[in-house]
Design an enzyme around this catalytic site. Structure first.
Site, PDB file in Angstrom:
ATOM      1  N   ARG A  93     -11.651 -34.958  -7.160  1.00  0.00           N
ATOM      2  CA  ARG A  93     -13.042 -35.321  -7.405  1.00  0.00           C
ATOM      3  C   ARG A  93     -13.614 -34.351  -8.435  1.00  0.00           C
ATOM      4  NH1 ARG A  93     -12.034 -39.453  -5.459  1.00  0.00           N
ATOM      5  NH2 ARG A  93     -12.874 -40.460  -3.610  1.00  0.00           N
TER       6      ARG A  93
ATOM      7  N   GLU B  82     -18.988 -39.529 -12.965  1.00  0.00           N
ATOM      8  CA  GLU B  82     -18.276 -40.638 -13.599  1.00  0.00           C
ATOM      9  C   GLU B  82     -18.962 -41.975 -13.284  1.00  0.00           C
ATOM     10  OE1 GLU B  82     -14.522 -39.634 -11.607  1.00  0.00           O
ATOM     11  OE2 GLU B  82     -14.667 -41.519 -10.519  1.00  0.00           O
TER      12      GLU B  82
ATOM     13  N   HIS C 185     -10.347 -42.153 -14.244  1.00  0.00           N
ATOM     14  CA  HIS C 185     -10.103 -42.272 -12.797  1.00  0.00           C
ATOM     15  C   HIS C 185      -9.142 -43.428 -12.489  1.00  0.00           C
ATOM     16  CE1 HIS C 185     -11.946 -41.498  -8.546  1.00  0.00           C
ATOM     17  NE2 HIS C 185     -10.664 -41.807  -8.474  1.00  0.00           N
TER      18      HIS C 185
HETATM   19  C1  8YV Z   1     -10.151 -45.032  -5.325  1.00  0.00           C
HETATM   20  C2  8YV Z   1      -9.944 -42.580  -5.051  1.00  0.00           C
HETATM   21  O1  8YV Z   1      -9.424 -46.074  -5.761  1.00  0.00           O
HETATM   22  O2  8YV Z   1      -9.005 -43.226  -3.000  1.00  0.00           O
HETATM   23  C3  8YV Z   1      -9.742 -42.458  -3.594  1.00  0.00           C
HETATM   24  O3  8YV Z   1     -10.314 -41.528  -3.016  1.00  0.00           O
HETATM   25  O4  8YV Z   1     -10.425 -41.703  -5.662  1.00  0.00           O
HETATM   26  C4  8YV Z   1      -9.530 -43.758  -5.803  1.00  0.00           C
HETATM   27  O5  8YV Z   1      -8.179 -43.760  -5.875  1.00  0.00           O
HETATM   28  C5  8YV Z   1     -11.541 -45.137  -5.821  1.00  0.00           C
HETATM   29  O6  8YV Z   1     -12.289 -44.161  -5.184  1.00  0.00           O
HETATM   30  C6  8YV Z   1     -12.109 -46.510  -5.555  1.00  0.00           C
HETATM   31  O7  8YV Z   1     -12.655 -46.632  -4.304  1.00  0.00           O
END
Ligand code: 8YV
Length: 343
Positions: free
Chosen positions: A250, A279, A297
Site C-alpha cells: 500500500r 492512487e 497497481h
Molecule cells: C486488489 C490489492 O485487487 O488485494 C489487494 O489487497 O491490493 C489488490 O490486489 C485491489 O485492492 C482491488 O480490490
C-alpha cells in the site's frame, strides 16, 4: 493456485430480512464483480441509483450485505452507522485497510477478504518489478524505442547478484516473494510485528536496522494506521545509496515526499512502485524522475486471479445468504457462530 477460499456451489435460499439476500455494491469498482454476484444473489448497484445518498437514507436500514470493491470506496464507521442492520462486508482484495474492521467487529458485522488466491500473482509482479528496477529494463526499452541504441549501447546497470532482500511483512505474499527471490540467488531477511519460529530467515524487529542490513527493501505488509509511513526518511537513509525500494503493498506505508527527495538526492539508488497513497493519482515528483519504475497497481490484475478473488467474495456472500459461516473472515471480525439476524 492454492487458495484459502473454497468454492461450494449450492443454491442460495434468497430468504431473509426485508431485502432478502440483496447485496449492495456501492461503487462500480473492478470488472465483473457485480455481474458475478448477480448470477447467484440479487444485487443493488448503488452507483446506478439516481441519487445514491437519498437511496441510502431511505433504505439503509434494509441493507444486510455489502460487497466492497476495494480501496477507493472507504467503509468507515460513519458509513456503517447508516446501515444499522448490516451483517457482512465482503471485500474484493486481501488488504482491507479501506474498511474499519475493528468498528465492524464491535458492531457484530463480519468483514471477509480474499487471502490466498492472489499470493503467487502479486509475488510474480514483485519479483518482476524488482528486476525491472535494478536492471532498469523499462528505461532500456524506452532507449531502444527512442532510437538511441544505434549510437551507443545502453549504460550498464546495478545487479541482483550478491544482493540481500529485506522483506517488510512476511505474510503469505511476503513468503511467496521470498521463495522466488531465493531462486534468484538473493539472500532473505525480514521484519514484521513478530519473529516467526518456522522461517529460516534472519529477523529484525526494527525496519531501520533491516534497511541498513539489506540492499532491496520489499514492502509487503498490510496498510492501516499501524504501518502508516513506516518507510520514512530514516529508513531510506539506512537503505543507502545502492539501495532499492520496492512497494507492492500500500502507498500509505511509504512517506512519499521523503521517497521523492531520497530518489532525487541519491540517498537511495532506485524504487519500483505498484501502489500509491492517493492512487490512481501519482505524485508529479515520481513522474519527473528516471530512477523510479511506476506500475498502476497491477499486482493481482490478471483475468485468472481477479476471477478467483471475485469467486471468493461470492462464496462468502452465498454462505451468508444460507446462514452458514463465512469462509474467510478477517481476524478483527471472527465468526461467533451466528449472523446478527440470528440465522
Ligand atoms: C486488489 C490489492 O485487487 O488485494 C489487494 O489487497 O491490493 C489488490 O490486489 C485491489 O485492492 C482491488 O480490490
Amino acid at each position: 493456485m492454492a487458495g484459502v477460499c473454497h468454492v461450494r456451489r449450492r443454491r442460495g435460499s434468497g430468504k431473509g430480512g426485508p431485502m432478502g439476500s440483496e447485496v449492495l455494491v456501492p461503487a462500480a469498482g473492478m470488472g465483473l464483480l457485480a455481474e458475478l454476484i448477480a448470477e447467484r444473489l440479487p444485487v443493488r448497484r448503488l452507483w446506478l441509483e439516481e441519487d445514491p445518498e437519498a437511496w441510502l437514507a431511505e433504505h439503509g436500514a434494509e441493507v444486510r450485505a455489502v460487497a466492497s470493491t476495494g480501496p477507493k470506496a472507504a467503509i468507515d464507521e460513519a458509513w456503517m452507522r447508516r446501515l444499522p442492520n448490516l451483517e457482512i462486508v465482503a471485500s474484493y482484495g486481501v488488504g482491507y485497510d479501506h474498511i474499519d474492521a475493528r468498528s465492524a467487529g464491535e458492531r457484530g458485522i463480519i468483514v471477509t477478504h480474499t487471502p490466498g488466491v492472489l499470493d503467487d500473482e502479486v509475488a510474480d509482479v514483485a519479483m518482476a518489478l524488482t528486476i525491472m528496477t535494478v536492471r532498469r529494463l523499462p528505461q532500456a526499452e524506452r532507449y531502444l524505442r527512442d532510437g538511441h541504441w544505434v549510437n551507443a549501447p545502453f549504460p550498464l546497470t546495478a545487479s541482483l547478484r550478491g544482493r540481500t532482500m529485506g522483506i517488510l511483512g512476511l505474510g503469505r505474499i511476503g513468503k511467496a516473494i521470498a521463495r522466488r527471490a531465493e531462486a534468484f540467488g538473493v539472500e532473505i531477511v525480514y521484519s514484521g510485528r513478530r519473529r516467526q519460529a518456522d522461517v529460516p530467515y534472519r529477523y529484525f524487529s526494527s525496519p531501520t536496522e533491516m534497511a541498513a542490513a539489506c540492499d532491496i527493501l520489499m514492502v509487503a505488509a498490510p496498510g492501516g494506521p499501524e504501518t502508516r509511513r513506516i518507510v520514512d526518511a530514516g529508513v531510506l537513509r539506512a537503505l543507502g545509496p545502492d539501495g532499492v525500494l520496492v512497494n507492492i503493498a500500500r502507498g500509505s506505508l511509504v512517506d512519499e515526499p521523503a521517497l521523492i527527495e531520497a530518489l532525487r538526492d541519491g540517498v537511495i539508488l532506485a524504487a519500483g512502485l505498484d501502489v500509491f497513497e492517493h492512487e490512481p493519482a501519482v505524485p508529479a515528483g515520481f513522474l519527473a524522475l528516471d530512477n523510479v519504475v511506476l506500475l498502476p497497481h497491477v499486482g493481482s490484475a490478471s483475468h485468472k486471479t481477479r476471477s478467483a478473488m471475485a469467486q471468493c467474495v461470492l462464496d462468502n456472500l452465498v454462505a451468508w445468504s444460507e446462514g452458514r459461516s463465512p469462509l474467510t473472515p478477517t481476524p478483527e471480525t471472527p465468526w461467533r457462530g451466528a449472523w446478527r439476524s440470528g440465522r
